[in-house]
Write a protein that holds these residues in place. Structure first.
Motif, PDB file in Angstrom:
ATOM      1  N   SER A  91       1.074  -0.989  -0.284  1.00 22.34           N
ATOM      2  CA  SER A  91       0.088   0.266   0.336  1.00 22.34           C
ATOM      3  C   SER A  91       1.269   1.000   0.085  1.00 22.34           C
ATOM      4  O   SER A  91       0.229   2.492  -0.966  1.00 22.34           O
ATOM      5  N   VAL A  92       2.276   1.872   1.432  1.00 17.27           N
ATOM      6  CA  VAL A  92       3.188   2.344   0.831  1.00 17.27           C
ATOM      7  C   VAL A  92       3.173   2.580   0.025  1.00 17.27           C
ATOM      8  O   VAL A  92       3.812   3.641  -0.558  1.00 17.27           O
ATOM      9  N   TRP A  93       3.915   1.337  -1.114  1.00 11.38           N
ATOM     10  CA  TRP A  93       4.647   2.013  -2.513  1.00 11.38           C
ATOM     11  C   TRP A  93       3.814   2.152  -3.867  1.00 11.38           C
ATOM     12  O   TRP A  93       4.250   2.434  -3.948  1.00 11.38           O
ATOM     13  N   ALA A  94       2.406   1.655  -2.811  1.00  8.24           N
ATOM     14  CA  ALA A  94       1.943   2.116  -4.434  1.00  8.24           C
ATOM     15  C   ALA A  94       1.681   3.631  -4.350  1.00  8.24           C
ATOM     16  O   ALA A  94       1.378   4.314  -4.917  1.00  8.24           O
ATOM     17  N   ARG A  95       1.581   3.867  -3.562  1.00  8.03           N
ATOM     18  CA  ARG A  95       1.037   5.365  -2.952  1.00  8.03           C
ATOM     19  C   ARG A  95       2.542   6.447  -3.454  1.00  8.03           C
ATOM     20  O   ARG A  95       2.738   7.067  -3.954  1.00  8.03           O
ATOM     21  N   GLU A  96       3.701   5.800  -3.147  1.00  5.99           N
ATOM     22  CA  GLU A  96       4.880   6.580  -2.887  1.00  5.99           C
ATOM     23  C   GLU A  96       5.266   6.156  -4.670  1.00  5.99           C
ATOM     24  O   GLU A  96       5.822   7.458  -5.137  1.00  5.99           O
ATOM     25  N   GLN A  97       5.022   5.367  -5.264  1.00  7.05           N
ATOM     26  CA  GLN A  97       4.428   5.568  -7.177  1.00  7.05           C
ATOM     27  C   GLN A  97       3.609   6.278  -7.582  1.00  7.05           C
ATOM     28  O   GLN A  97       4.405   7.480  -8.038  1.00  7.05           O
ATOM     29  N   LEU A  98       3.136   6.965  -7.115  1.00  8.46           N
ATOM     30  CA  LEU A  98       2.040   8.451  -7.325  1.00  8.46           C
ATOM     31  C   LEU A  98       2.523   9.400  -7.035  1.00  8.46           C
ATOM     32  O   LEU A  98       2.453  10.229  -8.118  1.00  8.46           O
ATOM     33  N   ARG A  99       3.389   9.110  -6.319  1.00  5.42           N
ATOM     34  CA  ARG A  99       3.724  10.855  -5.655  1.00  5.42           C
ATOM     35  C   ARG A  99       5.019  10.639  -6.610  1.00  5.42           C
ATOM     36  O   ARG A  99       5.341  12.252  -7.173  1.00  5.42           O
ATOM     37  N   LEU A 100       5.830   9.724  -6.849  1.00  2.00           N
ATOM     38  CA  LEU A 100       6.982   9.980  -7.824  1.00  2.00           C
ATOM     39  C   LEU A 100       6.606  10.051  -9.255  1.00  2.00           C
ATOM     40  O   LEU A 100       7.106  10.684  -9.666  1.00  2.00           O
TER      41      LEU A 100
END
Length: 346
Positions: A176-185
Motif C-alpha cells: 500500500s505505501v509503495w503504491a502511494r509512493e509510486q503515485l507521488r513519484l
C-alpha cells in the motif's frame, strides 16, 4: 513474539495460553491500525519496526530489501525522507536462497548462514531470528527480521501462526505505501532522468528558503543549461539527446552532497538547490561540475562528446530574497548573462 510448541496443557495453562494469544492478536491489530494510516514511506517503516520491537520486547527489528529496481528507488526515497531504522539491501538470489523461496516465516537459531541479512553491529549479539518475507505482486521483495539475544525464542520447527499473520499484515502495508509512493513519484519525478521535476522544485525551494531564514543559514542555487544540446539533437538524433540528459543527471548527482537537490527544470535546464552553501561555495561546485564534464566525456555509439554547461547563481549570502521566485529568476538571468559573455569572448 514467541509461540510455544504444542504440548498437553491443564485448564489453567489453557486459559493463560488463550489470554496470551488474545494479547498478541490485540497487539497486532494495534500495530496495523497505527501504521496503515501512515502514507510517508520512512514514517511507515520507522514506526512499524519501532512498534514491533517495543511491543514484543525484541532487541532488534530491521528491514532487508532485495536489489530489484523498484527497491532501489524505494531505498533512495527512504534516504531522502530520513528513515532512521536499519535497512539492508541484498541480492535477490541470495535473499530467495536464504528464505528458501518460502512465503512463510523462517525461524533461525544458527545465525552463521544468515550473516548477510544481519546488520554488522548486531551479528555478534543476537541469538535467534524470525525472518518474515515481504511479498508484493506475488513475489518476495524483502523481509522484516526480528532479532533477539535469546537463542531459544525462535527455533526451527516452532509454531509461527502469529508471526505469519504479522508477515501478511506487513506485506499488505508495504504494498500500500509503495503504491502511494509510486503515485507521488509520478507527480514529482521527471520521467526521463529520474530527477525531481519543476513541480517539486516549486514546492521545495520556498521550504528551503524559509528554513534558511529560520536558522540563519545560507542557501544557494544553480540554474544550469547545456550549451550544445540543440546541436547534439540535430546531429545525433533525439535518442542521443535523451541519453545525454540522463548522463548529465547522473554526473550532477554524483558530485553533490546528500543534502543537495537537483531538479530538471525544463528541456536541457537544471536547477541545483544547495542548503547551507554560500555564493563562493556554489561557484566552486559549478566549476567542479564543468571541470568534471571536460574530463569525462559523454559516449554515444563509440563517439566521445564533451558536455558543456553554463550556469547562474543566486545566494542568500549576497541578497535577502523576498521569495523563491525572485531567487530563481535572478539565477536564470545570471545564466544568460554568462552565456552572452562567453559567446562574446569567442
Amino acid at each position: 513474539m514467541s509461540e510455544d510448541k504444542l504440548y498437553p496443557l491443564n485448564v489453567s495453562e489453557l486459559i493463560e495460553h488463550a489470554r496470551n494469544n488474545e494479547r498478541i492478536a490485540r497487539t497486532l491489530f494495534e500495530i496495523e491500525v497505527e501504521v496503515m494510516n501512515l502514507s510517508d514511506c520512512a514514517a511507515f517503516f520507522d514506526r512499524l519496526t519501532d512498534m514491533v520491537r517495543e511491543r514484543f520486547a525484541l532487541d532488534d527489528v530491521w528491514l532487508v530489501l532485495s536489489n530489484i529496481e523498484a527497491n532501489a528507488r524505494l531505498a533512495e526515497t527512504l534516504r531522502e525522507q530520513g528513515a532512521l531504522n536499519t535497512i539492508l539491501t541484498v541480492a535477490t538470489v541470495d535473499l530467495l536462497r536464504l528464505v528458501e523461496n518460502r512465503r512463510e516465516p523462517v525461524l533461525v537459531d544458527e545465525l552463521a548462514r544468515y550473516r548477510q541479512l544481519i546488520p554488522p553491529t548486531s551479528r555478534d549479539r543476537l541469538g535467534s531470528l524470525a525472518i518474515l518475507p515481504l511479498v508484493m505482486d506475488d513475489r518476495i521483495v524483502g523481509a522484516m527480521i526480528l532479532g533477539t539475544r535469546d537463542r531459544e525464542r525462535y527455533q526451527p520447527g516452532m509454531e509461527f501462526f502469529f508471526l505469519h499473520q504479522l508477515a501478511v499484515k506487513v506485506s499488505i502495508g508495504f504494498s500500500s505505501v509503495w503504491a502511494r509512493e509510486q503515485l507521488r513519484l509520478l507527480a514529482t519525478r521527471d520521467a526521463l532522468t529520474g530527477l525531481r521535476n519543476r513541480r517539486d522544485l516549486d514546492l521545495a525551494l520556498p521550504q528551503e528558503l524559509s528554513r534558511a531564514r529560520r536558522y540563519g543559514q545560507p542557501l544557494s542555487l544553480l540554474f544550469m543549461d547545456c550549451d550544445d544540446f540543440k546541436q547534439i539533437n540535430d546531429t545525433h538524433g533525439h535518442d542521443c539527446g535523451d541519453a545525454y540528459l540522463r548522463f548529465l543527471a547522473r554526473i550532477f548527482i554524483s558530485l553533490l552532497r546528500e543534502d543537495d537537490s537537483v531538479f530538471r527544470y525544463a528541456g536541457d535546464e537544471f536547477v541545483v538547490v544547495l542548503p547551507n552553501q554560500t555564493y563562493s561555495a556554489a561557484q566552486a561546485i559549478a566549476e567542479r561540475m564543468e571541470a568534471h564534464l571536460q574530463q569525462v566525456p559523454f559516449s554515444w555509439r563509440q563517439k566521445a562528446l564533451v558536455a558543456s554547461i553554463s550556469y547562474g547563481i543566486a545566494s542568500t549570502s549576497q541578497a535577502n530574497w523576498l521569495n523563491a521566485e525572485d531567487m530563481l529568476r535572478h539565477a536564470d538571468q545570471k545564466l544568460y548573462a554568462l552565456k552572452r559573455e562567453r559567446k562574446a569572448a569567442l
